[in-house]
Design a protein around this motif. Structure first.
Motif, short mmCIF file in Angstrom:
data_model
loop_
_atom_site.label_atom_id
_atom_site.label_comp_id
_atom_site.label_asym_id
_atom_site.label_seq_id
_atom_site.Cartn_x
_atom_site.Cartn_y
_atom_site.Cartn_z
N LYS A 1 0.73 -1.09 0.07
CA LYS A 1 -0.05 0.05 -0.01
C LYS A 1 0.91 1.35 -0.06
O LYS A 1 1.90 1.26 0.71
N SER A 2 0.25 2.24 -0.61
CA SER A 2 1.14 3.56 -0.56
C SER A 2 1.51 3.97 0.65
O SER A 2 0.66 4.24 1.59
N ILE A 3 2.75 4.20 0.51
CA ILE A 3 3.45 5.27 1.85
C ILE A 3 3.55 6.62 1.53
O ILE A 3 3.97 6.89 0.43
N THR A 4 3.35 7.55 2.51
CA THR A 4 3.68 9.06 2.09
C THR A 4 4.71 9.34 3.28
O THR A 4 5.04 8.46 4.08
N GLU B 1 4.16 16.49 -3.57
CA GLU B 1 4.95 17.50 -4.22
C GLU B 1 6.18 16.42 -4.64
O GLU B 1 6.37 15.45 -4.15
N ILE B 2 6.76 16.84 -5.63
CA ILE B 2 7.96 16.30 -5.97
C ILE B 2 8.87 15.95 -5.04
O ILE B 2 9.60 14.57 -4.87
N GLY C 1 2.75 6.20 7.25
CA GLY C 1 3.95 7.13 6.82
C GLY C 1 5.43 6.34 6.79
O GLY C 1 5.58 5.16 7.49
N ILE C 2 6.52 7.17 6.35
CA ILE C 2 7.72 6.14 5.87
C ILE C 2 8.39 5.77 7.22
O ILE C 2 9.12 4.73 7.12
N ASP C 3 8.53 6.75 8.28
CA ASP C 3 9.24 6.13 9.51
C ASP C 3 8.90 5.07 10.15
O ASP C 3 9.61 3.92 10.27
N GLU D 1 12.05 12.25 -1.44
CA GLU D 1 12.76 11.83 -0.03
C GLU D 1 12.40 10.58 0.23
O GLU D 1 13.17 9.84 0.69
N LEU D 2 10.98 10.20 -0.37
CA LEU D 2 10.60 8.67 0.11
C LEU D 2 11.69 7.86 -0.89
O LEU D 2 11.99 6.75 -0.37
#
Lengths: 306, 273
Positions: free
Chosen positions: A48-51, A107-108, A80-82, A113-114
């Protein structure tokens, strides 16, 4: 029955034992279905998509059933990524097939960062850029509908990671081929399509849209012909492999996508109804190849173009 | 988060009982020993009602009764839409594709010596039957059941409770049986008789009823566990479709999944919208 059929496929260096994967957002982090079957029999899993930050997602109701379909507005709910790196990745030890991580952002810079953080994770085989989630206010659609933005995003993410990049395309555009070509020009290693089709259901008693977010993305068998057509158009217009998805339930459905030009296929909504469907599809593909005298499933990719 | 043992199952279960109950409900018994073995009151199964693509999704039903020895699980359901309409046509001997046991079972049973009130509105009374059986099995005897419905045809059967020697009070909105009015009025009266720390309420039913019950309990300082219903797609935690807004002790609001973190929640955590 000793005929050997080669189902394996290499997509941008992602080595899969077969072309059947799970679609992002329908398989959690690959852990929810470990109770039901051996996930390691799949070609790959897409989580699943991570932000960057945790997202709560959209207000309920988030889902409503439609004829042969499911309209959803989950809104990228994720920890979240963490949390993903610290808590989820260590739990993926029992998953030995390639793990493709879907990432999303407003944003790009967020995608960059991800990507650079996931670049350092051995467990991650590739990134899927979710540029087309219809259920977030900012970003989502803006990225997916602008060829220029898609190219810019792809170029930027490429610089941040050496991982293969799969760009997931939205069907909610005037010309999907134009967007696909932009992603390819930006250096995408593969494309996956389609994401959900924007839709709405109205509760006539309440005289308002059913979903808390009003609009949602339609998935499931209802959108399959749309997806097959788009895979057919896109795969002939770009030189990079295409992963096809949209309402796949059976091996026959999967074969339609492969013959339309997909190198691999993803099962999405149908996981909810029949969690072991991906395994049935793998068996069905093998059976079809044996019956038709096909030694390597790659022979079937795009075979309907002629 | 990740459990190695495969306690969740997907099985083809044979129908051993399928009866129409009153005018509105059906009782469905399934032979599913693998599921019955680990099933707990408060959990649910996800049934594929149609073999076709429309209706597409499975339908969740909480346990009405769990018989581990016989390997039989039962649900009590109301025909509300096309899924349950199709389900109602199945006959004894037919097989159904079911997944379960899903969700968290009710495990807050360890406070000895308390008075338990089981509150059920309409078909929401169904999981209270399984819970009553479990409480009784645990040796608890101070149980009272309050059931409500619009009319007497929509009250769930009393027999499970009666056979356990549990007293049932009923409320109907039209006064056709028992107290005339809402079942939450009965709850309010009942709570006046008890010391708050000695009482625990379990409730399942329409959202408005749960909201009212939660408020009554909060005012009395009584703990209330609510079993929530939600539209679900996967039932196993993957899709995040069945979101429910909750508030933690620090007042921070987040969404949780009814299918995984629930279906039972402390009523004080639920944000009633």
């Amino acid at each position: 029955m000793s005929i050997e059929v080669d189902l394996s496929i290499d997509i941008a260096g992602i080595k899969m034992q077969n072309p059947v994967i799970t679609a992002s957002g329908t398989f959690g982090f690959g852990l929810d279905y470990l109770h039901y079957y051996d996930v390691n029999k799949l070609g790959a899993v897409v989580v699943k998509s991570i932000t960057k930050n945790k997202r709560e997602g959209n207000p309920p109701p988030r889902i409503i059933e439609t004829p042969a379909g499911l309209l959803n507005s989950i809104g990228l709910a994720n920890p979240g990524i963490d949390f993903f790196i610290k808590e989820v990745i260590p739990q993926m030890d029992s998953i030995r097939i390639p793990v493709i991580v879907s990432i999303a952002g407003d944003e790009i810079e967020e995608y960059v960062e991800l990507a650079s953080r996931l670049d350092k994770q051995d467990r991650v085989a590739a990134l899927e850029l979710n540029i087309s989630c219809p259920n977030v206010k900012k970003g989502g659609l803006e990225f997916s509908t602008s060829a220029e933005q898609v190219e810019k995003l792809t170029v930027s993410v490429r610089k941040a990671t050496s991982l293969p990049i799969i760009v997931k395309l939205s069907p909610n555009v005037t010309d999907i081929v134009e967007i696909a070509q932009a992603a390819a020009a930006g250096g995408a290693h593969a494309l996956s399509l389609i994401n959900t089709v924007l839709g709405m259901v109205i509760d006539v008693k309440m005289r308002k849209p059913v979903l808390g977010n009003k609009k949602g993305g339609l998935a499931g068998p209802a959108i399959r012909p749309i997806a097959v057509r788009m895979v057919w158009d896109v795969s002939q217009a770009v030189d990079i492999p295409v992963i096809g998805m949209g309402g796949i339930c059976t091996a026959e459905d999967a074969l339609q996508f492969i013959m339309a030009g997909a190198s691999a296929v993803a099962v999405g909504t149908w996981n909810f109804v029949n969690p072991t469907a991906p395994l049935d599809i793998i068996d069905g593909l093998k059976e079809f190849c044996i019956k038709e005298g096909v030694k390597d499933i790659k022979e079937l990719i795009g075979c309907s173009w002629k | 988060m990740l459990k190695k043992e495969r306690r969740k199952m997907r099985v083809r279960a044979q129908i051993v009982e399928h009866l129409k109950i009153g005018r509105a409900y059906y009782l469905l018994g399934l032979h599913a020993p693998e599921i019955a073995r680990t099933a707990e009151a408060g959990q649910f199964i996800n049934i594929r009602c149609a073999e076709t693509l429309d209706p597409l999704l499975r339908r969740p039903f909480s346990f009405y009764s769990i018989d581990r020895d016989a390997g039989i699980i039962k649900i009590l359901y109301e025909v509300k839409g096309r899924g349950t309409e199709i389900l109602s046509k199945y006959k004894v001997g037919d097989f159904l594709d079911i997944m379960g046991p899903l969700g968290r079972g009710i495990d807050e049973l360890d406070n000895g010596g308390i008075q338990v009130i089981l509150l059920g509105g309409g078909v929401g009374g169904a999981p209270m039957a399984a819970l009553a059986e479990k409480l009784h099995e645990c040796g608890m005897r101070a149980i009272r059941v309050l059931l409500g419905a619009s009319t007497m045809d929509r009250l769930i059967p009393f027999d499970v409770f009666k056979s356990l020697g549990i007293e049932v009070s009923a409320a109907t909105e039209d006064g056709s049986l028992g107290y005339k009015g809402f079942v939450t009025d009965l709850l309010k009266k009942q709570l006046e008789k008890f010391e708050r720390k000695d009482c625990l309420v379990y409730a399942c039913g329409p959202k408005e009823m749960l909201k009212a019950a939660a408020e009554i309990c909060r005012n009395k300082g009584v703990k209330c566990i609510v079993l929530m219903d939600a539209l679900m797609a996967c039932g196993v935690g993957a899709c995040q479709g069945c979101a429910l807004k909750v508030r933690d002790e620090d007042g921070v609001e987040t969404y949780v999944r009814v299918c995984t973190e629930g279906p039972n929640f402390d009523a004080r955590e639920v944000v009633w919208e």
